[in-house]
Design a protein around this motif. Structure first.
Motif, PDB file in Angstrom:
ATOM      1  N   MET A 114     -10.681   8.911   1.960  1.00  0.00           N
ATOM      2  CA  MET A 114     -10.954   9.185   3.373  1.00  0.00           C
ATOM      3  C   MET A 114     -10.339   8.153   4.298  1.00  0.00           C
ATOM      4  N   GLY A 115     -10.034   6.982   3.795  1.00  0.00           N
ATOM      5  CA  GLY A 115      -9.431   5.940   4.608  1.00  0.00           C
ATOM      6  C   GLY A 115     -10.451   5.179   5.431  1.00  0.00           C
ATOM      7  N   SER A 116     -10.403   3.856   5.349  1.00  0.00           N
ATOM      8  CA  SER A 116     -11.349   3.029   6.090  1.00  0.00           C
ATOM      9  C   SER A 116     -10.852   1.597   6.127  1.00  0.00           C
ATOM     10  N   LEU A 117     -11.303   0.854   7.126  1.00  0.00           N
ATOM     11  CA  LEU A 117     -11.012  -0.574   7.241  1.00  0.00           C
ATOM     12  C   LEU A 117     -12.251  -1.417   6.960  1.00  0.00           C
ATOM     13  N   SER A 118     -13.294  -0.795   6.439  1.00  0.00           N
ATOM     14  CA  SER A 118     -14.572  -1.483   6.270  1.00  0.00           C
ATOM     15  C   SER A 118     -14.523  -2.581   5.215  1.00  0.00           C
TER      16      SER A 118
ATOM     17  N   SER B 299      -6.146   0.237   2.929  1.00  0.00           N
ATOM     18  CA  SER B 299      -6.955   1.054   3.839  1.00  0.00           C
ATOM     19  C   SER B 299      -7.245   2.444   3.323  1.00  0.00           C
ATOM     20  N   GLY B 300      -6.639   2.846   2.218  1.00  0.00           N
ATOM     21  CA  GLY B 300      -6.762   4.224   1.795  1.00  0.00           C
ATOM     22  C   GLY B 300      -5.809   5.103   2.580  1.00  0.00           C
ATOM     23  N   VAL B 301      -6.021   6.402   2.485  1.00  0.00           N
ATOM     24  CA  VAL B 301      -5.105   7.361   3.113  1.00  0.00           C
ATOM     25  C   VAL B 301      -5.552   7.620   4.549  1.00  0.00           C
ATOM     26  N   ILE B 302      -4.732   7.201   5.510  1.00  0.00           N
ATOM     27  CA  ILE B 302      -4.980   7.448   6.940  1.00  0.00           C
ATOM     28  C   ILE B 302      -3.794   8.255   7.460  1.00  0.00           C
ATOM     29  N   GLY B 303      -4.029   9.530   7.700  1.00  0.00           N
ATOM     30  CA  GLY B 303      -2.934  10.422   8.034  1.00  0.00           C
ATOM     31  C   GLY B 303      -2.638  10.524   9.515  1.00  0.00           C
ATOM     32  N   PHE B 304      -1.486  11.106   9.803  1.00  0.00           N
ATOM     33  CA  PHE B 304      -1.041  11.526  11.132  1.00  0.00           C
ATOM     34  C   PHE B 304      -0.611  10.391  12.053  1.00  0.00           C
TER      35      PHE B 304
END
Length: 364
Positions: A211-215, A282-287
């Motif tokens: 889901m993507g996150s910066l946590s 960060s995982g997948v952060i799209g667009f």
């Protein structure tokens, strides 16, 4: 009777000075605006959260760290600011700048505003590496295991796509895209296999990562990917002129002295560095790589010498503000950043698709 000569008409043309000033005014204003938006986002993001910190205290703490006077934030605020807020903000700057710059390079390389870093498989490849590490419980590098596996798998995937698409010492854009599509499909299947054999806790971790996150931002993670991102961001603007020539077409670019094949290889390596470094932490952060460069192009024009640095700043600003929204809109819960960017980016992509189709009079 002699005719009198008519007085000369007042010239309506402007000299080169005003025209040149107007030509540079828009990029200058855009650069100042984007920089101001990023700086404001950094301060507002550092200030807001479960533990509110006044902006004045933040500026005083920064001045104290720099030895310029000021004072640390009272109580636990100093620890929250420097161990939680600022690592997250800085990681957002690095990730946003990397993804947007990579997107601008991809769009320039393919000559298509619909291109983005995932086309050549780096995002899906990095996801395979991370999911594999989570599913098999790999810990050979401690807390670095997942980012390291993600980055390595992303680079390997891009290498496979590039070499599979080469034929006769050349790489055609269409072949590169189709190979990327095939490899992306294979990567999705591998992720499915890993999830099938994972237990419930591992599935939860895999889902959250995708889901993507910066946590999970920490200073060590930032220092691990910062050199890779810095190399890519520093090299990208040096290819601006060649990308402008490539926009004329491959044949004209070759006649003007551009080694198209070498340029494409260099750009793929830079995109792999930037996207792999961002996805790894960060995982997948799209667009981001799709939306930001296109908006900058609409404002500043198609020239890559302005497009690349402005996309870098714009991507950093967008991620910082988006992450602030992700952790405050539904507080105390946190919306995964990748979901938020997809909710905004998907409608924009649909609009861009229809706009491009309408301008070209159809796809046929």
């Amino acid at each position: 009777m002699t005719a009198t000569a008519a007085p000369p008409a007042a010239s309506t043309t402007e000299g080169p000075g005003p025209a040149r000033r107007r030509r540079w005014a828009v990029p200058a204003l855009l650069g100042v605006g984007l920089t101001g938006l990023l700086a404001l986002g950094v301060l507002v993001s550092a200030s807001n959260g479960a533990f509110a910190i006044p902006l004045g205290d933040i500026l005083a703490s920064i001045a104290h760290k720099l030895g310029l006077g000021g004072a640390p934030v009272e109580g636990t605020g100093e620890s929250v600011l420097w161990n939680i807020r600022f690592p997250r903000v800085v990681l957002g700057v690095v990730v946003g700048a990397s993804l947007a710059c990579a997107g601008a390079l991809m769009q320039g390389m393919f000559g298509n505003p619909l291109a983005e870093p995932g086309v050549i498989g780096v995002s899906s490849g990095a996801a395979v590496g991370a999911v594999c590490a989570i599913a098999f419980g790999l810990t050979f590098a401690g807390n670095w295991t997942i980012p390291l596996c993600a980055f390595a798998a992303g680079v390997v995937t891009v290498s496979i796509v590039y070499f599979l698409s080469r034929s006769g010492g050349r790489t055609e854009v269409v072949t590169l895209v189709l190979t990327g599509v095939a490899v992306n499909g294979l990567a999705g299947a591998l992720i499915g296999v890993f999830i099938f054999y994972a237990d419930n806790d591992e599935i939860t971790a895999i889902t959250f990562w995708q889901m993507g996150s910066l946590s999970q931002a920490t200073w060590p993670k930032i220092l691990a990917v910062l050199p890779l991102a810095a190399i890519g961001l520093a090299l990208a603007p040096t290819y601006g002129r060649r990308l402008d020539l490539l926009a004329l077409g491959e044949r004209p670019a070759r006649h003007l002295g551009v080694d198209v094949e070498r340029l494409r290889l260099h750009l793929i390596v830079i995109v792999a560095l930037l996207t792999g470094a961002a996805v790894a932490v960060s995982g997948v952060i799209g667009f981001i790589g799709l939306v930001v460069p296109h908006l900058i192009r609409m404002a500043a024009g198609p020239g890559h010498r302005a497009l690349l640095p402005f996309s870098t700043i714009g991507g950093a600003a967008v991620i910082v503000w988006a992450d602030l929204a992700a952790r405050t809109v539904a507080a105390p819960a946190e919306i995964p950043l990748g979901i938020l960017t997809a909710l905004v980016g998907s409608p924009f992509f649909f609009w861009l698709l229809r706009r491009t189709r309408r301008r070209q009079g159809g796809w046929a």
